[in-house]
Design a protein around this motif. Structure first.
Motif, PDB file in Angstrom:
ATOM      1  N   ILE A 135      76.135  69.875  69.691  1.00 21.85           N
ATOM      2  CA  ILE A 135      75.844  68.737  68.821  1.00 21.85           C
ATOM      3  C   ILE A 135      77.015  67.772  68.928  1.00 21.85           C
ATOM      4  CG2 ILE A 135      75.445  68.003  66.438  1.00 21.85           C
ATOM      5  CD1 ILE A 135      74.157  70.805  66.016  1.00 21.85           C
ATOM      6  N   LYS A 139      84.385  57.830  62.968  1.00 13.31           N
ATOM      7  CA  LYS A 139      84.090  58.604  61.753  1.00 13.31           C
ATOM      8  C   LYS A 139      83.304  57.797  60.723  1.00 13.31           C
ATOM      9  CE  LYS A 139      86.760  62.566  61.973  1.00 13.31           C
ATOM     10  NZ  LYS A 139      86.811  63.765  61.174  1.00 13.31           N
ATOM     11  N   ASN A 140      83.090  56.532  61.045  1.00 14.97           N
ATOM     12  CA  ASN A 140      82.311  55.702  60.129  1.00 14.97           C
ATOM     13  C   ASN A 140      80.830  56.070  60.257  1.00 14.97           C
ATOM     14  OD1 ASN A 140      81.124  53.781  58.559  1.00 14.97           O
ATOM     15  ND2 ASN A 140      81.847  52.017  59.737  1.00 14.97           N
ATOM     16  N   LEU A 141      80.275  56.654  59.198  1.00 12.30           N
ATOM     17  CA  LEU A 141      78.886  57.117  59.252  1.00 12.30           C
ATOM     18  C   LEU A 141      77.899  55.963  59.402  1.00 12.30           C
ATOM     19  CD1 LEU A 141      79.136  59.780  56.398  1.00 12.30           C
ATOM     20  CD2 LEU A 141      78.936  60.259  58.832  1.00 12.30           C
ATOM     21  N   MET A 142      78.292  54.776  58.945  1.00 12.72           N
ATOM     22  CA  MET A 142      77.397  53.625  59.038  1.00 12.72           C
ATOM     23  C   MET A 142      77.344  53.061  60.463  1.00 12.72           C
ATOM     24  SD  MET A 142      76.046  53.439  56.122  1.00 12.72           S
ATOM     25  CE  MET A 142      75.206  51.869  56.037  1.00 12.72           C
ATOM     26  N   PRO A 174      71.459  54.986  64.374  1.00 14.91           N
ATOM     27  CA  PRO A 174      70.439  55.420  63.400  1.00 14.91           C
ATOM     28  C   PRO A 174      69.152  55.909  64.048  1.00 14.91           C
ATOM     29  CG  PRO A 174      70.552  53.027  63.452  1.00 14.91           C
ATOM     30  CD  PRO A 174      71.599  53.517  64.410  1.00 14.91           C
ATOM     31  N   LYS A 175      69.046  55.749  65.365  1.00 14.55           N
ATOM     32  CA  LYS A 175      67.815  56.217  66.008  1.00 14.55           C
ATOM     33  C   LYS A 175      67.961  57.631  66.563  1.00 14.55           C
ATOM     34  CE  LYS A 175      65.574  51.933  66.712  1.00 14.55           C
ATOM     35  NZ  LYS A 175      64.912  51.001  67.571  1.00 14.55           N
ATOM     36  N   SER A 176      69.195  58.129  66.552  1.00  8.52           N
ATOM     37  CA  SER A 176      69.433  59.463  67.109  1.00  8.52           C
ATOM     38  C   SER A 176      68.918  60.548  66.169  1.00  8.52           C
ATOM     39  CB  SER A 176      70.935  59.645  67.342  1.00  8.52           C
ATOM     40  OG  SER A 176      71.203  60.997  67.562  1.00  8.52           O
ATOM     41  N   ILE A 177      68.271  61.575  66.742  1.00  7.88           N
ATOM     42  CA  ILE A 177      67.797  62.691  65.922  1.00  7.88           C
ATOM     43  C   ILE A 177      68.790  63.849  65.951  1.00  7.88           C
ATOM     44  CG2 ILE A 177      65.342  62.164  66.009  1.00  7.88           C
ATOM     45  CD1 ILE A 177      65.093  64.107  68.356  1.00  7.88           C
ATOM     46  N   LEU A 178      69.909  63.643  66.666  1.00  5.81           N
ATOM     47  CA  LEU A 178      70.963  64.664  66.710  1.00  5.81           C
ATOM     48  C   LEU A 178      72.163  64.217  65.889  1.00  5.81           C
ATOM     49  CD1 LEU A 178      71.104  66.170  70.300  1.00  5.81           C
ATOM     50  CD2 LEU A 178      71.120  67.431  68.187  1.00  5.81           C
ATOM     51  N   LYS A 219      68.965  64.130  60.169  1.00  7.76           N
ATOM     52  CA  LYS A 219      68.738  64.150  61.619  1.00  7.76           C
ATOM     53  C   LYS A 219      67.962  65.441  61.919  1.00  7.76           C
ATOM     54  CE  LYS A 219      71.882  60.777  62.607  1.00  7.76           C
ATOM     55  NZ  LYS A 219      71.567  59.528  63.296  1.00  7.76           N
ATOM     56  N   PRO A 220      66.674  65.358  62.207  1.00  8.94           N
ATOM     57  CA  PRO A 220      65.844  66.559  62.226  1.00  8.94           C
ATOM     58  C   PRO A 220      66.250  67.625  63.240  1.00  8.94           C
ATOM     59  CG  PRO A 220      64.563  64.611  62.829  1.00  8.94           C
ATOM     60  CD  PRO A 220      65.919  64.133  62.464  1.00  8.94           C
ATOM     61  N   VAL A 221      66.590  67.237  64.449  1.00 14.42           N
ATOM     62  CA  VAL A 221      66.903  68.259  65.461  1.00 14.42           C
ATOM     63  C   VAL A 221      68.234  68.932  65.126  1.00 14.42           C
ATOM     64  CG1 VAL A 221      67.377  68.667  67.906  1.00 14.42           C
ATOM     65  CG2 VAL A 221      65.535  67.134  67.238  1.00 14.42           C
ATOM     66  N   ARG A 222      69.209  68.135  64.672  1.00 12.37           N
ATOM     67  CA  ARG A 222      70.515  68.721  64.335  1.00 12.37           C
ATOM     68  C   ARG A 222      70.366  69.762  63.221  1.00 12.37           C
ATOM     69  NH1 ARG A 222      75.429  64.839  62.916  1.00 12.37           N
ATOM     70  NH2 ARG A 222      74.333  64.640  60.969  1.00 12.37           N
ATOM     71  N   LEU A 226      64.144  55.195  61.600  1.00 11.91           N
ATOM     72  CA  LEU A 226      65.592  55.463  61.616  1.00 11.91           C
ATOM     73  C   LEU A 226      65.875  56.821  60.966  1.00 11.91           C
ATOM     74  CD1 LEU A 226      66.909  51.981  60.350  1.00 11.91           C
ATOM     75  CD2 LEU A 226      66.336  52.638  62.681  1.00 11.91           C
ATOM     76  N   TYR A 227      67.050  57.364  61.270  1.00  9.67           N
ATOM     77  CA  TYR A 227      67.458  58.642  60.700  1.00  9.67           C
ATOM     78  C   TYR A 227      68.859  58.491  60.108  1.00  9.67           C
ATOM     79  CZ  TYR A 227      63.611  60.318  63.584  1.00  9.67           C
ATOM     80  OH  TYR A 227      62.377  60.508  64.151  1.00  9.67           O
ATOM     81  N   ASP A 287      72.194  60.395  58.101  1.00 11.83           N
ATOM     82  CA  ASP A 287      72.760  61.747  57.969  1.00 11.83           C
ATOM     83  C   ASP A 287      72.350  62.306  56.610  1.00 11.83           C
ATOM     84  OD1 ASP A 287      74.172  61.045  60.263  1.00 11.83           O
ATOM     85  OD2 ASP A 287      75.849  62.323  59.658  1.00 11.83           O
ATOM     86  N   LEU A 300      75.030  61.646  54.107  1.00 12.58           N
ATOM     87  CA  LEU A 300      75.156  60.199  53.895  1.00 12.58           C
ATOM     88  C   LEU A 300      74.019  59.723  52.965  1.00 12.58           C
ATOM     89  CD1 LEU A 300      76.443  57.434  54.546  1.00 12.58           C
ATOM     90  CD2 LEU A 300      74.949  57.290  56.540  1.00 12.58           C
ATOM     91  N   LEU A 355      74.664  57.688  49.615  1.00 11.38           N
ATOM     92  CA  LEU A 355      74.062  56.380  49.349  1.00 11.38           C
ATOM     93  C   LEU A 355      73.123  56.413  48.153  1.00 11.38           C
ATOM     94  CD1 LEU A 355      73.426  55.122  52.997  1.00 11.38           C
ATOM     95  CD2 LEU A 355      75.121  54.278  51.373  1.00 11.38           C
ATOM     96  N   LYS A 369      74.179  69.672  59.233  1.00 15.98           N
ATOM     97  CA  LYS A 369      75.099  70.662  59.783  1.00 15.98           C
ATOM     98  C   LYS A 369      76.061  71.136  58.692  1.00 15.98           C
ATOM     99  CE  LYS A 369      78.351  70.831  63.648  1.00 15.98           C
ATOM    100  NZ  LYS A 369      79.099  70.016  64.601  1.00 15.98           N
ATOM    101  N   ILE A 411      81.712  53.696  55.660  1.00 15.04           N
ATOM    102  CA  ILE A 411      81.705  54.950  54.889  1.00 15.04           C
ATOM    103  C   ILE A 411      82.256  56.031  55.828  1.00 15.04           C
ATOM    104  CG2 ILE A 411      80.287  56.641  53.657  1.00 15.04           C
ATOM    105  CD1 ILE A 411      78.355  54.346  52.984  1.00 15.04           C
ATOM    106  N   ILE A 412      83.479  56.450  55.545  1.00 12.67           N
ATOM    107  CA  ILE A 412      84.188  57.332  56.479  1.00 12.67           C
ATOM    108  C   ILE A 412      83.998  58.801  56.077  1.00 12.67           C
ATOM    109  CG2 ILE A 412      86.440  57.821  57.552  1.00 12.67           C
ATOM    110  CD1 ILE A 412      85.451  54.953  58.016  1.00 12.67           C
ATOM    111  N   ASN A 413      83.567  59.568  57.057  1.00 12.36           N
ATOM    112  CA  ASN A 413      83.432  61.010  56.834  1.00 12.36           C
ATOM    113  C   ASN A 413      84.813  61.643  57.018  1.00 12.36           C
ATOM    114  OD1 ASN A 413      82.213  63.575  56.594  1.00 12.36           O
ATOM    115  ND2 ASN A 413      82.087  63.762  58.807  1.00 12.36           N
ATOM    116  N   PHE A 417      69.939  53.168  53.016  1.00 14.01           N
ATOM    117  CA  PHE A 417      70.558  53.138  54.349  1.00 14.01           C
ATOM    118  C   PHE A 417      69.852  52.094  55.220  1.00 14.01           C
ATOM    119  CE2 PHE A 417      70.531  54.772  58.789  1.00 14.01           C
ATOM    120  CZ  PHE A 417      71.888  54.784  59.043  1.00 14.01           C
ATOM    121  N   LYS A 443      71.484  48.703  56.746  1.00 12.91           N
ATOM    122  CA  LYS A 443      71.487  48.474  58.193  1.00 12.91           C
ATOM    123  C   LYS A 443      70.830  47.138  58.553  1.00 12.91           C
ATOM    124  CE  LYS A 443      73.000  51.283  60.912  1.00 12.91           C
ATOM    125  NZ  LYS A 443      74.406  51.247  61.383  1.00 12.91           N
TER     126      LYS A 443
END
Lengths: 247, 571
Positions: free
Chosen positions: A230, A236-239, A243-247, B69-72, B122-123, B125, B128, B132, B154, B168-170, B348, B352
């Motif tokens: 994965i 590290k910015n989550l924004m 947004p199209k990734s499913i992983l 994120k479905p696959v993750r 869109l997906y 986290d 996240l 939000l 995860k 927004i920093i993880n 989200f 965006k």
């Protein structure tokens, strides 16, 4: 109403299945009430749902009474979990019957299944009276000289309701569709019920065939899964993540 | 244009709709419509209702956002299970078999209802989405968000530093299986309550015990060198699907796990032992939360905290966390769990899109959004089973009279509450100064155990008189997210709504809210608090529409029902 009683199955498991079937019927009736336009019909469906909810509760009471006698152990799978009504297929996750069927088909379904329910409860009542387990239970009851266990009485009261439901459904059907015949619907529901019984009876056998195949797939797929890394994004910015990734 | 957020497949599926101004237009949980408590299946009915109410299509939907994120999410647990368990293991097999029922099928399910070729999908986290969902209600920036839940994507615990809406920093995470939420659920399971459902019962039970098993439990989960560690030897949630604790935990605690069918009654055998286990788990949970909050402060130096995830529903722990001296504000969303994450997902999508959020400086997003939505519901059929004793103009006055006569009133009033707590629109209410009436409400009508508390509602202007309130938790009291301590001088007047640990999960009401209006009328009858509990039967979801309300009235044997159209009495 979907019932799958089996004579060779543990009686308690049958009672659990009956309770989910009644719960499923309650949900179906409530869904029908919400879609009914006529106030009288709405109230009628709600009253029917009320009875089905009550039956679910009473069957749990029967189950609890049987367990209290100490003959059977309460298994975790007996604990009522509303979501099992979907998992066990008593309610279709793709929609309530009233959403999927035309009024005639819906009433046919209710009518014929109330008939089947009536005969299934008849079966269950006989099991409670005649089975060896119940004889033991009766002995324990006699010993205690109490009448705490009202299983028989409870089932009889449910039977009365089922007869009323059956009668009402029949009356409604005949008034609404006077020229129709129900034979086909009865046969269809009976066949579906038998098919379900067959499926559950043979589930263990089917698992014996399919489990090694499943294990083989897991072994192969597990190796592939372990290779999947994965991605950890450098940002590290989550924004800022895609947004199209499913992983 | 609208932004549609969806949360599903794990527990409590829901949908949320945010408009082009960043306002929450509607929110629906699938369980309200399907009537199956905790319904986690794709929110089909809720979505259909939204599509019909707002005529949603590619013409007015800007994007659809899934909350994780479905696959993750699926791969993480499967990878862990394949790596650590034998191949015939239950969890591995279950995960493999249920891939088709997991979030991996989201795209297929949603495409049955909306044209995905023309609407971007869109997906967000998982954590996240939680962050939000809180930030949506509390927009003071910068701040730090702490997310603690069972498991999502995860991670099980996260710290996010919210510097601005687009930054927004993880900064810290605890990965699966090191989960505080799953630990608490495992002990819930040990005590014979249902996982994902009985955690609040365990919290209530904890108040009756002493933390005598604290040392033992502390060996199984701890916070060390800024890491949360769960010793999975003690927990079977990594191995089995039917049980969350292992035989090792049974050996460690030396108390037989409670069978779900055995009643748990105060004073009866083993009640004390189980209460002590609950109390110990609660203490462990609170101490680890303190560590996580301290770490969040150390890493960000922020003093405004957002708190979400399933663990944020632990109102007792919330109150204790608020006492940490570096916290100026501790804000919890009305729906901190996964269902509320749909709001975060929709938000989200809105962020965006880079559209400016129109905030009225005078308004409070929390208060404005406690009862969002459009509920199409009609009650003309009530004329058959009910007698209308007052129209909408006089219903508040009449309701206060009925309550002052020590009657219980059910409410099905306008839109439903977003979160799990009944805030007046789907409530059973009565005079909180009458202890025996509260006992009847709790045990006879709702069939709850005595160890579960009933909450009080009070007008904001009177709250300080009856309760010691934490200033940094003021927002949370509007939606019952935290407990407060009753003041000694008045405690004997409201013992029915005080729990065994001398706290109350108080709800503060404003005068223009339904309960506030009723309380205002009751003041001249010397009633200052209402006992308030959710309008539902145990194992059923909250009442949603007028049909559900009538059904519940019949099942519970209640006489009075208040709706937005008037006060009814059962014939």
């Amino acid at each position: 109403m979907i019932l799958t009683p089996e004579k060779d199955q543990n009686l308690l498991k049958s009672i659990v299945e009956f309770s989910y079937a009644e719960y499923g019927s309650a949900l179906e009736m409530l869904a029908a009430a919400k879609r009914a336009k006529s106030p009288k019909l709405k109230i009628g469906y709600i009253k029917h749902a009320l009875d089905e909810y009550r039956h679910t509760f009473l069957l749990h009471k029967v189950l609890s009474n049987q367990v209290k006698k100490g003959k059977w152990k309460f298994e975790r799978e007996f604990k009522f979990s509303p979501q099992n009504v979907l998992l066990k297929g008593y309610v279709d996750k793709d929609g309530y019957l009233v959403e999927k069927l035309a009024l005639k088909k819906f009433v046919e379904f209710v009518y014929s299944n109330e008939y089947l329910a009536k005969s299934s409860f008849d079966w269950l009542t006989k099991q409670i009276t005649d089975s060896e387990s119940i004889k033991t239970l009766k002995r324990i009851m006699d010993d205690e000289q109490h009448h705490a266990d009202d299983s028989q009485e409870t089932l009889e009261s449910i039977m009365k309701d089922e007869l009323v439901h059956h009668g009402m459904a029949k009356k409604f059907y005949e008034a609404k569709f006077p020229e129709s015949k129900l034979n086909k619907a009865f046969k269809r529901e009976l066949f579906k019920n038998k098919l379900r019984t067959f499926y559950y009876k043979n589930l263990k056998f089917l698992n014996k065939i399919f489990d090694p195949i499943l294990n083989f797939f897991i072994t192969c797929f597990g190796r592939i899964v372990n290779l999947i890394v994965i991605p950890v994004p450098s940002d590290k910015n989550l924004m800022a993540k895609d947004p199209k990734s499913i992983l | 244009m609208y932004f549609l957020g969806i949360s599903s497949y794990y527990h409590d599926s829901s949908v949320a709709l945010i408009d082009a101004n960043g306002k929450l237009i509607d929110f629906k949980k699938e369980e309200w419509l399907s009537r199956i408590k905790g319904d986690k299946s794709f929110p089909r009915l809720a979505l259909i209702e939204l599509i019909n109410s707002f005529e949603l299509s590619e013409k007015n939907l800007s994007s659809i956002i899934f909350y994780e994120k479905p696959v993750r999410a699926w791969v993480t647990v499967l990878k862990h299970s394949v790596k650590n368990n034998p191949i015939s293991n239950n969890l591995t097999r279950n995960y493999f078999k249920n891939a088709w029922n997991s979030s991996m099928r989201f795209q297929m399910d949603i495409s049955k209802h909306l044209n995905l070729k023309k609407i971007p999908l869109l997906y967000s986290d998982h954590h996240l989405s939680h962050t939000l969902s809180t930030n949506f209600y509390y927009n003071k920036l910068p701040c730090v968000s702490v997310v603690v839940d069972g498991y999502g994507d995860k991670f099980c615990t996260s710290i996010h530093h919210i510097k601005s809406k687009d930054e927004i920093i993880n900064i810290w995470n605890s990965e699966y299986p090191h989960s505080l939420g799953l630990f608490y659920s495992a002990i819930t399971d040990y005590l014979g309550f249902a996982v994902n459902e009985g955690e609040y019962k365990m919290m209530g039970l904890a108040s009756f015990g002493k933390p005598e098993y604290y040392e033992q439990l502390k060996k199984t989960i701890y916070f060390k060198d800024d890491n949360l560690i769960v010793d999975t030897k003690y927990y079977d949630y990594v191995r089995r699907t039917d049980r969350s604790y292992s035989d090792e935990l049974v050996k460690l605690l030396k108390i037989k796990p409670r069978e779900p069918d055995i009643p748990l009654e105060i004073g009866k055998s083993n009640f004390e032992n189980y209460a002590n286990i609950a109390s110990s788990a609660q203490k462990v949970l609170e101490e680890i939360l303190f560590d996580v909050f301290k770490l969040a402060h150390k890493l960000t130096n922020e003093k405004i905290f957002l708190f979400s995830g399933g663990v944020a529903m632990n109102s007792s722990a919330v109150m204790k966390c608020s006492k940490l001296n570096f916290i100026n504000e501790l804000n919890i969303p009305p729906s901190p769990g996964d269902s509320g994450a749909a709001i975060g997902a929709a938000f989200f999508g809105f962020l965006k899109s880079n559209q400016p959020q129109q905030n009225d400086q005078q308004s409070n997003p929390l208060i404005e959004n406690l009862f969002p939505g459009k509920l199409k519901s009609e009650e003309s059929f009530y004329e058959i089973p009910f007698e209308k004793i007052s129209d909408s103009q006089n219903s508040i006055e009449e309701t206060s009279k009925v309550i002052s006569n020590d009657e219980i009133v059910a409410t099905c009033y306008g839109n439903i509450e977003t979160g799990p707590r009944a805030l007046g629109h789907r409530s059973l209410i009565c005079n909180a100064h009458n202890n025996s009436l509260i006992k009847k409400l709790s045990t006879e009508i709702k069939n709850r155990s005595l160890f579960r508390p009933t909450a009080p509602a009070i007008l904001k202007e009177n709250a300080d008189k009856y309760f010691i309130l934490e200033k940094n938790l003021m927002n949370s009291y509007f939606h019952m997210a935290a407990v407060a301590t009753p003041k000694k001088d008045f405690a004997d007047r409201i013992t029915g709504v005080i729990h065994a640990d001398n706290t109350s999960r108080v709800q503060i009401c404003l005068e223009d809210q339904l309960l506030g209006k009723i309380l205002k009328k009751l003041e001249n009858k010397n009633i200052f608090l209402l006992a308030n509990t959710s309008f539902n039967i145990s194992s059923d979801p909250m009442v949603y529409d007028k049909e559900d309300a009538y059904l519940a009235i019949e099942r519970m044997g209640i006489k009075y029902l208040l709706t937005e159209n008037g006060l009814y009495k059962k014939k």
